[in-house]
Enzyme design. Structure first.
Site, mmCIF file in Angstrom:
data_model
loop_
_atom_site.group_PDB
_atom_site.id
_atom_site.type_symbol
_atom_site.label_atom_id
_atom_site.label_comp_id
_atom_site.label_asym_id
_atom_site.label_seq_id
_atom_site.Cartn_x
_atom_site.Cartn_y
_atom_site.Cartn_z
ATOM 1 N N TYR A 135 49.979 60.648 -35.983
ATOM 2 C CA TYR A 135 49.147 61.437 -34.933
ATOM 3 C C TYR A 135 47.566 61.558 -35.724
ATOM 4 C CZ TYR A 135 52.906 62.205 -31.786
ATOM 5 O OH TYR A 135 53.868 61.975 -30.941
ATOM 6 N N LYS A 182 63.022 59.746 -41.730
ATOM 7 C CA LYS A 182 63.604 58.024 -41.737
ATOM 8 C C LYS A 182 63.339 57.558 -42.913
ATOM 9 C CE LYS A 182 65.075 54.350 -39.411
ATOM 10 N NZ LYS A 182 66.315 54.282 -39.005
ATOM 11 N N ASP A 215 67.378 59.138 -36.855
ATOM 12 C CA ASP A 215 68.178 58.450 -35.519
ATOM 13 C C ASP A 215 69.516 59.053 -35.439
ATOM 14 O OD1 ASP A 215 67.950 57.204 -37.928
ATOM 15 O OD2 ASP A 215 68.933 55.272 -37.277
ATOM 16 N N ASP A 239 57.946 65.339 -32.077
ATOM 17 C CA ASP A 239 57.610 65.209 -30.712
ATOM 18 C C ASP A 239 58.621 64.776 -29.785
ATOM 19 O OD1 ASP A 239 56.023 65.220 -28.546
ATOM 20 O OD2 ASP A 239 54.524 63.460 -29.250
#
Ligand code: NAP
Length: 486
Positions: A135, A182, A215, A239
């Site tokens: 972002y 991740k 995930d 988000d």
């Protein structure tokens, strides 16, 4: 002081009605807060659509910025990012301008709101990093057909969001904090958050701290969401996850949020301006109202926050719903708000209102060079070039171009996979190559003169668009290896 008082002793709050359904939901919230007897001095200011249309590309005028700087607290309706007027979101601008680095998004099973998860007792908070990561919005077309977005994460940014997540757990008497990253793929950026989390966890021995791959976190949230208490994660992951979690308890109409920083707090729902419902008096004001109760706690109005939460839950227990929950027999936004006001003073039978303690924020050292290594060394450079030739032809030609310089070509990768020297795979290459050069004599010192010489050698034959130095800090590699690179 987290908030300011006006001359009559009322707590000052900047109010931004917002776009689309914003005025309806913020008005409902203001009405209910006033009915609960909290003396707030609302300072109304604008941001978003109409400001973009007046030609201000940030979407946030100076008066609004000045007001928030003064009051330090804002309640905000959703702001649209109109297509064709300015490129940046006014929401993101506000978050970044006031360094509200944490986005706290709680979700909880609600009385009478039927979902596939009803009865499972979902009660969790997503703590999303709010100002870093993708972002930062730093994007470049590196070749006519290849785009790049920089994912910037800092040790300081990770530390303050992780600390805040632990502090949220302490303030609400929660027992578990998951850090979702991740890090298995992005070892330097996402890995920084994982390492910071594991380091700080020892300061909170009473909290069960677990790392989870993002995930799998999404998968677990759909299968057994009740196992989660607090989830801390980076901006983009947060988000997505927080919209997912709002869906578990009845949708965006019930998902509140707080943007918290060391100096300013901005309270807003997770949802956007839902333009198709604007002015129709049909949308659910609960998300902004619950954001309002988070704001009241920030203003030390714990009793009023609890009274409003009770009144809202009683309203839902009575089966009073807007159309997002119930198609037949739903009530309007204003009727729903009137019922909440009528229920002020009543207590919910089914819903245990959480005890909240003040959230402790610990501002970090303001030094810009927050991490100071004892040693550092530049060991090579990645030169990114545009070319339509084959990896073999490019590799052989770059090896020749580097002859006689202090550099040798170590490898070339295409979108992260090593393609020269070849690994024998079937990589479908595009015209964007990362060419990794290292010092022939690993013990020698890399100078800017040598680097510029390398760039001019490469530039004589190829269009280059980007160079990245390969650094080592305290003996640790400060760069990732390509897929297949040794
Ligand atoms: P959205 O405004 O959140 O709306 C998506 C859908 O969520 C709506 O169509 C509606 O679903 C449901 N919904 C949202 N708020 C609701 C409420 N209070 N009560 C009942 N249902 C509600 O998302 P979007 O359509 O993607 O975005 C519209 C604009 O908002 C865009 O310009 C976007 O940039 C902006 N935005 C702003 C913020 C912010 O200010 N923080 C956040 C997100 C988006 P149904 O259609 O199923 O009824």
């Amino acid at each position: 002081m987290r908030y300011q008082l006006d001359k009559n002793g009322r707590k000052r709050v900047t109010l931004i009605a917002g776009d689309g359904i914003g005025p309806e939901v913020t008005q409902a919230t203001v009405r209910i807060i006033e009915a609960a007897g909290v003396a707030i001095s609302w300072e109304e200011h604008v941001a978003g659509s109409e400001v973009f249309k007046q030609g201000l590309p940030s979407g946030v005028p100076p008066e609004t910025i000045a007001s928030i700087k003064d009051t330090r607290v804002a309640l905000k309706g959703p702001l649209e990012t109109p297509v064709g007027f300015g490129e940046k979101s006014a929401n993101v601008t506000l978050r970044k301008l006031f360094e509200t680095y944490a986005n706290v998004r709680p979700v909880r099973e609600l009385p009478g709101v039927k979902t596939p998860y009803s009865g499972r007792g979902i009660d969790l908070i997503v703590v999303r990093e709010n100002v870093e990561d993708l972002y930062a919005g730093i994007e470049h077309m590196q070749t006519p057909g290849v785009a790049q977005c920089l994912k910037l994460m800092s040790r300081k940014g990770c530390e303050r969001i992780v600390r805040l997540a632990f502090e949220v757990a302490v303030a609400e008497g929660r027992k578990k904090v998951h850090c979702a990253t991740k890090a298995n793929i992005m070892k330097l950026t996402e890995g920084l958050m994982k390492r910071t989390f594991e380091e700080l966890a020892s300061e909170y021995p009473n909290i069960d701290a677990q790392h989870i791959i993002i995930d799998n976190c999404a998968h677990q949230l759909v299968r057994t969401p009740e196992q989660f208490d607090v989830i801390v994660t980076s901006n983009m992951n947060g988000d997505i996850l927080s919209d997912l979690t709002s869906g578990l308890v009845g949708g965006l109409g019930f998902a509140p949020g707080a943007n918290l920083g060391d100096d300013v707090a901005i309270f807003e729902a997770v949802h956007g301006s839902a333009p198709k419902y604007a002015g129709k008096n049909v949308i659910n004001p609960s998300a902004v109202l619950l954001s309002g109760t988070m704001m009241l706690r920030h203003l030390d109005e714990f009793a009023a926050a609890q009274a409003i939460e009770n009144a809202l839950m009683v309203t839902l227990e009575e089966g009073c719903f807007t159309r997002d929950v119930k198609q037949d027999g739903s009530v309007s936004t204003t009727d729903f708000s009137d019922r909440v006001i009528a229920n002020l003073g009543r207590r919910t039978e089914q819903w245990a209102i959480r005890e909240h303690r003040e959230l402790r924020l610990q501002p970090l050292d303001s030094a810009r060079d927050y991490v100071r290594p004892k040693t550092r060394r530049t060991v090579g450079a990645d030169v990114f070039v545009e070319s339509a030739i084959s990896p073999e032809a490019l590799g052989e030609s770059l090896e020749k171009l580097a002859e006689g310089s202090v550099f040798k070509l170590k490898m070339i990768s295409n979108r992260g996979t090593k393609v020269y020297p070849t690994m024998g795979g079937m990589t479908d290459c595009v015209d964007h190559w990362r060419c990794r050069f290292v010092l022939r004599d690993a013990e020698s010192k890399l100078t800017d003169v040598a680097l510029l010489d390398l760039v001019s050698r490469v530039g004589a034959s190829y269009r280059w668009m980007h160079i990245e130095k390969l650094e080592e800090f305290d003996g640790q590699l400060g760069f990732s290896r390509a897929q297949g690179e040794d």
